[in-house]
Design an enzyme around this catalytic site. Structure first.
Site, PDB file in Angstrom:
ATOM      1  N   TYR A  77       0.808  -1.225   0.000  1.00  0.00           N
ATOM      2  CA  TYR A  77       0.000   0.000   0.000  1.00  0.00           C
ATOM      3  C   TYR A  77       0.843   1.278   0.000  1.00  0.00           C
ATOM      4  O   TYR A  77       0.288   2.371   0.023  1.00  0.00           O
ATOM      5  CB  TYR A  77      -0.949   0.004   1.203  1.00  0.00           C
ATOM      6  CG  TYR A  77      -2.148  -0.892   0.991  1.00  0.00           C
ATOM      7  CD1 TYR A  77      -1.967  -2.246   0.752  1.00  0.00           C
ATOM      8  CD2 TYR A  77      -3.442  -0.403   1.030  1.00  0.00           C
ATOM      9  CE1 TYR A  77      -3.042  -3.085   0.549  1.00  0.00           C
ATOM     10  CE2 TYR A  77      -4.527  -1.235   0.829  1.00  0.00           C
ATOM     11  CZ  TYR A  77      -4.323  -2.572   0.596  1.00  0.00           C
ATOM     12  OH  TYR A  77      -5.391  -3.397   0.395  1.00  0.00           O
ATOM     13  N   LYS A  92       2.977 -14.896   5.167  1.00  0.00           N
ATOM     14  CA  LYS A  92       3.282 -15.876   4.116  1.00  0.00           C
ATOM     15  C   LYS A  92       4.805 -15.967   3.991  1.00  0.00           C
ATOM     16  O   LYS A  92       5.388 -15.774   2.913  1.00  0.00           O
ATOM     17  CB  LYS A  92       2.628 -15.410   2.795  1.00  0.00           C
ATOM     18  CG  LYS A  92       2.643 -16.418   1.676  1.00  0.00           C
ATOM     19  CD  LYS A  92       1.757 -17.623   1.900  1.00  0.00           C
ATOM     20  CE  LYS A  92       1.877 -18.611   0.754  1.00  0.00           C
ATOM     21  NZ  LYS A  92       1.221 -19.894   1.058  1.00  0.00           N
ATOM     22  N   ASP A 101      -2.989 -18.361   3.764  1.00  0.00           N
ATOM     23  CA  ASP A 101      -3.939 -19.259   3.088  1.00  0.00           C
ATOM     24  C   ASP A 101      -4.636 -20.161   4.103  1.00  0.00           C
ATOM     25  O   ASP A 101      -5.851 -20.387   4.024  1.00  0.00           O
ATOM     26  CB  ASP A 101      -3.243 -20.072   1.982  1.00  0.00           C
ATOM     27  CG  ASP A 101      -1.886 -20.611   2.389  1.00  0.00           C
ATOM     28  OD1 ASP A 101      -1.308 -20.104   3.368  1.00  0.00           O
ATOM     29  OD2 ASP A 101      -1.390 -21.548   1.733  1.00  0.00           O
ATOM     30  N   ASP A 112      -6.631  -6.483   4.786  1.00  0.00           N
ATOM     31  CA  ASP A 112      -7.750  -5.981   3.983  1.00  0.00           C
ATOM     32  C   ASP A 112      -8.616  -7.143   3.505  1.00  0.00           C
ATOM     33  O   ASP A 112      -9.846  -7.141   3.628  1.00  0.00           O
ATOM     34  CB  ASP A 112      -7.175  -5.204   2.785  1.00  0.00           C
ATOM     35  CG  ASP A 112      -8.241  -4.399   2.056  1.00  0.00           C
ATOM     36  OD1 ASP A 112      -9.342  -4.240   2.600  1.00  0.00           O
ATOM     37  OD2 ASP A 112      -7.961  -3.941   0.936  1.00  0.00           O
ATOM     38  N   ASP A 114     -12.691  -8.578   5.055  1.00  0.00           N
ATOM     39  CA  ASP A 114     -13.930  -8.777   4.287  1.00  0.00           C
ATOM     40  C   ASP A 114     -14.466 -10.184   4.560  1.00  0.00           C
ATOM     41  O   ASP A 114     -15.665 -10.387   4.728  1.00  0.00           O
ATOM     42  CB  ASP A 114     -13.676  -8.628   2.776  1.00  0.00           C
ATOM     43  CG  ASP A 114     -13.953  -7.212   2.270  1.00  0.00           C
ATOM     44  OD1 ASP A 114     -13.698  -6.265   3.038  1.00  0.00           O
ATOM     45  OD2 ASP A 114     -14.408  -7.059   1.120  1.00  0.00           O
TER      46      ASP A 114
HETATM   47  P1  ATP Z   1     -13.517  -1.896  -1.780  1.00  0.00           P
HETATM   48  O1  ATP Z   1     -12.908  -2.858  -2.747  1.00  0.00           O
HETATM   49  O2  ATP Z   1     -13.697  -0.519  -2.313  1.00  0.00           O
HETATM   50  O3  ATP Z   1     -12.932  -1.951  -0.417  1.00  0.00           O
HETATM   51  P2  ATP Z   1     -15.502  -3.711  -0.913  1.00  0.00           P
HETATM   52  O4  ATP Z   1     -15.387  -4.872  -1.846  1.00  0.00           O
HETATM   53  O5  ATP Z   1     -14.922  -3.860   0.438  1.00  0.00           O
HETATM   54  O6  ATP Z   1     -14.999  -2.399  -1.626  1.00  0.00           O
HETATM   55  P3  ATP Z   1     -18.032  -3.016  -1.820  1.00  0.00           P
HETATM   56  O7  ATP Z   1     -17.538  -3.454  -3.117  1.00  0.00           O
HETATM   57  O8  ATP Z   1     -18.462  -1.641  -1.780  1.00  0.00           O
HETATM   58  O9  ATP Z   1     -17.018  -3.328  -0.713  1.00  0.00           O
HETATM   59  O10 ATP Z   1     -19.219  -3.945  -1.343  1.00  0.00           O
HETATM   60  C1  ATP Z   1     -19.360  -5.259  -1.797  1.00  0.00           C
HETATM   61  C2  ATP Z   1     -20.849  -5.602  -1.840  1.00  0.00           C
HETATM   62  O11 ATP Z   1     -21.340  -5.692  -0.498  1.00  0.00           O
HETATM   63  C3  ATP Z   1     -21.652  -4.503  -2.498  1.00  0.00           C
HETATM   64  O12 ATP Z   1     -21.813  -4.814  -3.822  1.00  0.00           O
HETATM   65  C4  ATP Z   1     -22.962  -4.488  -1.749  1.00  0.00           C
HETATM   66  O13 ATP Z   1     -23.906  -5.297  -2.386  1.00  0.00           O
HETATM   67  C5  ATP Z   1     -22.608  -5.073  -0.399  1.00  0.00           C
HETATM   68  N1  ATP Z   1     -22.541  -4.030   0.628  1.00  0.00           N
HETATM   69  C6  ATP Z   1     -21.447  -3.331   1.005  1.00  0.00           C
HETATM   70  N2  ATP Z   1     -21.756  -2.450   1.949  1.00  0.00           N
HETATM   71  C7  ATP Z   1     -23.086  -2.581   2.191  1.00  0.00           C
HETATM   72  C8  ATP Z   1     -24.004  -1.943   3.088  1.00  0.00           C
HETATM   73  N3  ATP Z   1     -23.624  -0.973   3.941  1.00  0.00           N
HETATM   74  N4  ATP Z   1     -25.297  -2.333   3.051  1.00  0.00           N
HETATM   75  C9  ATP Z   1     -25.691  -3.299   2.229  1.00  0.00           C
HETATM   76  N5  ATP Z   1     -24.887  -3.953   1.371  1.00  0.00           N
HETATM   77  C10 ATP Z   1     -23.583  -3.614   1.347  1.00  0.00           C
END
Ligand code: ATP
Length: 338
Positions: A124, A171, A204, A228, A232
């Protein structure tokens, strides 16, 4: 006490989440002995379009002059906003809790863990270049930053009412020098915390175990990119990105934001779950409480969290977690119930 909050309103679902956040902060202003002065700021795609700069100088100055920053998600220019802010404000610790709450359409309902992600270096740092027909990115891992984040992770484990364990995720079998340094730094810091179990795991294996056996984790400490990705995943284990808050912490300043991005697919439809941002406000209140020795902040933080979860329990929830409430209906219920 009165606190100055700088609020980046963001792109995509950012403005809807920000509207929800302002309603909640105003309700707190009305109902508790706590006052907020909110300054709305434009940074991100819209700012880039309007000013040619995703993070204008006056935005940085306003943030620096505030007590704390709230940031809604920004779009394509995210790296020019949040990655830069983390660096210039030295917000070295990114704290991403994954906590199960009842009545969520989640994989697990018994998880309480936190990812402590190093926030200032790794890939980053943004040093990419072309070399002939190849593209190259620099991955920087320093001993100082690794020890600093490891110490933060162990302090977090010490304070948590949990199994007191830190898992260093890396890793180093492939990235021998960079992740080798990270593991070594974490191992050295672990010696100062004999009461906390220390283990290490390849990234992994960690990705697999977050699905297979997430209850084994308490505090995960890891480098920027792995943190990051894993956050998720861990948010999905407990209910999805709509419920996932995050804190970016430095020694003197902090910025709070949802884990997710701008979610353009659902923007402008009034269906986004504002809980990710409202739980970020909860984390902000806890941080302000600790920094200013202000018990009202802790009280309101606990009240905000329980109000959100009582509401979800009662069946009032947004679409992403199995309900049919709109963003504004959900927000209105919280302001009423606080
Ligand atoms: P980035 O890559 O920018 O970090 P991200 O992958 O973490 O993004 P988003 O791509 O914005 O996050 O969100 C992924 C999916 O999750 C979206 O397409 C949406 O459908 C769902 N989502 C994210 N945030 C919300 C929320 N606050 N409420 C409902 N659905 C959400």
């Amino acid at each position: 006490m009165t606190y100055k909050i700088s609020l980046i309103t963001g792109d995509g679902i950012g403005p809807e989440l920000s509207e929800s956040a302002v309603s909640i902060l105003n309700a707190i202003n009305d109902k508790f002995d706590l006052k907020f002065e909110i300054t709305k700021l434009s940074a991100g795609d819209k700012a880039l379009e309007e000013t040619g700069n995703a993070l204008p100088e006056n935005v940085i100055d306003t943030i620096k002059n505030s007590d704390v920053c709230l940031k809604a998600p920004v779009g394509e220019s995210a790296a020019d906003v949040i990655v830069v802010l983390r660096r210039i404000l030295d917000l070295y610790a990114n704290i991403r809790p994954a906590k199960s709450y009842p009545h969520m359409p989640a994989l697990r309902d018994d998880i309480d863990m936190v990812i402590v992600r190093e926030n200032t270096e790794d890939l980053y740092i943004g040093k990419e270049f072309s070399l002939g027909n190849s593209a190259v990115a620099l991955r920087v891992i320093s001993e100082d930053a690794s020890k600093r984040i490891a110490k933060y992770a162990f302090e977090t484990a010490k304070q948590r009412n949990s199994m007191k364990k830190v898992t260093c995720v890396h890793k180093s079998n492939v990235l021998r020098i960079t992740d080798g340094l990270f593991v070594k730094a974490c191992t050295e810091v672990s010696k100062d915390y004999p009461d906390i179990t220390f283990e290490q795991m390849y990234v992994d294996a960690c990705a697999m175990n977050l699905i297979r056996q997430p209850e084994q984790f308490d505090v995960i400490v890891t480098t920027n990119l792995f943190g990051d990705i894993l956050s998720d995943e861990s948010s999905q284990v407990v209910g999805g990105l709509g419920m996932a808050p995050a804190a970016n912490l430095g020694d003197n300043f902090a910025l709070f934001e949802p884990v997710h991005g701008a979610a353009f697919d659902i923007a402008g439809q009034n269906i986004a779950n504002p809980s990710s941002f409202l739980l970020s406000i909860k984390m902000m209140l806890d941080w302000l409480g600790a920094k200013h020795n202000d018990p009202t902040c802790f009280e309101v933080a606990a009240k905000l969290e329980s109000t959100i979860f009582d509401l979800v329990k009662s069946g009032i929830k947004t679409k992403d977690i199995g309900g049919d409430s709109t963003t504004s209906e959900f927000t209105k219920q919280i302001t009423d119930n606080l």
